[in-house]
Design an enzyme around this catalytic site. Sequence first.
Site, PDB file in Angstrom:
ATOM      1  N   LYS A 112       0.845  -1.052  -0.140  1.00  0.00           N
ATOM      2  CA  LYS A 112       0.103   0.023   0.062  1.00  0.00           C
ATOM      3  C   LYS A 112       1.258   1.349  -0.084  1.00  0.00           C
ATOM      4  O   LYS A 112       0.663   2.629  -0.610  1.00  0.00           O
ATOM      5  CB  LYS A 112      -0.893  -0.105   1.213  1.00  0.00           C
ATOM      6  N   LYS A 192      -2.640  -9.462  -9.450  1.00  0.00           N
ATOM      7  CA  LYS A 192      -4.019 -10.172  -8.708  1.00  0.00           C
ATOM      8  C   LYS A 192      -4.737  -9.656  -8.959  1.00  0.00           C
ATOM      9  O   LYS A 192      -5.061  -8.215  -9.227  1.00  0.00           O
ATOM     10  CB  LYS A 192      -4.484 -10.160  -6.605  1.00  0.00           C
ATOM     11  N   LYS A 195     -10.259  -4.323  -8.251  1.00  0.00           N
ATOM     12  CA  LYS A 195     -10.845  -2.710  -8.842  1.00  0.00           C
ATOM     13  C   LYS A 195      -9.127  -1.532  -8.625  1.00  0.00           C
ATOM     14  O   LYS A 195      -9.095  -0.690 -10.273  1.00  0.00           O
ATOM     15  CB  LYS A 195     -11.331  -2.855  -7.942  1.00  0.00           C
TER      16      LYS A 195
HETATM   17  P1  AMP Z   1     -11.418  -6.542  -1.565  1.00  0.00           P
HETATM   18  O1  AMP Z   1     -12.380  -6.585  -2.399  1.00  0.00           O
HETATM   19  O2  AMP Z   1     -10.021  -7.011  -1.819  1.00  0.00           O
HETATM   20  O3  AMP Z   1     -11.685  -6.425   0.047  1.00  0.00           O
HETATM   21  O4  AMP Z   1     -11.264  -9.009  -1.392  1.00  0.00           O
HETATM   22  C1  AMP Z   1     -12.557  -9.437  -0.582  1.00  0.00           C
HETATM   23  C2  AMP Z   1     -12.302 -10.894  -0.473  1.00  0.00           C
HETATM   24  O5  AMP Z   1     -11.572 -11.829  -2.156  1.00  0.00           O
HETATM   25  C3  AMP Z   1     -11.499 -11.065   0.138  1.00  0.00           C
HETATM   26  O6  AMP Z   1     -10.751 -12.872   0.476  1.00  0.00           O
HETATM   27  C4  AMP Z   1     -10.247 -11.961  -0.954  1.00  0.00           C
HETATM   28  O7  AMP Z   1      -8.997 -12.132  -0.748  1.00  0.00           O
HETATM   29  C5  AMP Z   1     -10.672 -11.773  -1.899  1.00  0.00           C
HETATM   30  N1  AMP Z   1     -10.483 -11.629  -3.481  1.00  0.00           N
HETATM   31  C6  AMP Z   1      -9.468 -10.087  -3.883  1.00  0.00           C
HETATM   32  N2  AMP Z   1      -9.391  -9.873  -4.684  1.00  0.00           N
HETATM   33  C7  AMP Z   1      -9.336 -11.182  -5.094  1.00  0.00           C
HETATM   34  C8  AMP Z   1      -8.462 -11.998  -6.705  1.00  0.00           C
HETATM   35  N3  AMP Z   1      -7.556 -11.212  -7.751  1.00  0.00           N
HETATM   36  N4  AMP Z   1      -7.875 -13.391  -6.115  1.00  0.00           N
HETATM   37  C9  AMP Z   1      -8.895 -14.644  -5.330  1.00  0.00           C
HETATM   38  N5  AMP Z   1      -9.433 -14.043  -3.955  1.00  0.00           N
HETATM   39  C10 AMP Z   1      -9.716 -12.392  -4.042  1.00  0.00           C
END
Ligand code: AMP
Length: 324
Positions: A112, A192, A195
């Site tokens: 970050k 990864k 967004k």
């Molecule tokens: P976030 O939107 O980063 O808060 O992610 C929400 C959930 O989605 C968390 O459990 C992340 O680990 C999972 N997640 C987000 N991006 C990915 C990705 N590219 N691949 C696998 N899991 C993801």
Amino acid sequence: MKRRVFSGSRPTGRQHLGNYLGAIQNYVNLQDEYACIYCIVDVHALTSLEDTGSLQKNIYDMMLDWLAAGLDPRKSILFVQSRVPEVMELHTLLSMVTPLSWLLRVPTFKEKVKLQPHNVNYGLVGYPVLMTADIVLYKGEVVPVGEDQLPHLELAREIARRFNNLFGQTFPEPEAKLTSFPLVLGLDGKEKMSKQLGNDIELALSPQETIERVMTAVTDPARRYRDDPGHPEICNIYQLQRYFNPLQSDSIAEQCRSANIGCVDCKTLLAEEINSTLGPFRERRAVLATKPQYVAEVLADGAERARVIARETLREVKQKMGLL
Ligand code: AMP
Ligand code: TRP
């Protein structure tokens, strides 16, 4: 008694394939066997968000995706983090038992700092403490997350353990639960899917938009011309084929290696499979989008139910820490 599942996700608006394959899929599957609580972590979002004006819309869009994907408010508690403000109190209390050195070495903190050097705020350092507070406030035992969250979960276990050692057994040490596809790469094939990085495919795109988005994906970089043999094992699109197109994936790999199909053909097949897999989800989502009042009611009811548990835990914590 059913074991408790807790997970949180930032209100990033419409969810992408990474969220779905890495987390939401498990959220839905765990609902019968466990007592599940799923939280939209709006306070966590403030560590990166500059445009807070979109927060409420993002929460709404995300709830539409969650409900359309099969999260069921009759089975699980669904709520927004800041509506149960006890979590912020617990965060402050846990911050007193968390060595700063543990937080400064968290890999996501370092990422970050690179991603938003103009906004290295105090909340960013405490991010995993707030996340721990989320989980332990509900005495969560199982935490469905994507692979990127494993360092945070490790820290949550350490903080819970330390609290238990100092003040007596209070919190279970939460365990991460990964899906069969715990890391989905983005359209760039490198980072990864996220967004914030702009390399995502949203679940709620129209079929045509899905095709257009998939066409922008980077494939095997060694395959520059249509006749070059491909290397599916290093191609991100191929990984998605294995998930969305399991019956044809071996034959696609074969045809890619022998240059019988090109990347455009392969992407077309993938986009069609994504569209057919997500068809029912998109239909349910369109229906839910006509009922904003229902979404608001689900969240209000979820916060009320979550708060009962939160108050009880916070009272226990304060007593153990000598505050009561
Ligand atoms: P976030 O939107 O980063 O808060 O992610 C929400 C959930 O989605 C968390 O459990 C992340 O680990 C999972 N997640 C987000 N991006 C990915 C990705 N590219 N691949 C696998 N899991 C993801
Ligand atoms: N840090 C998680 C993410 O970025 C979101 C999150 C906040 C979370 N609190 C949580 C995940 C509690 C699991 C449990 O995706």
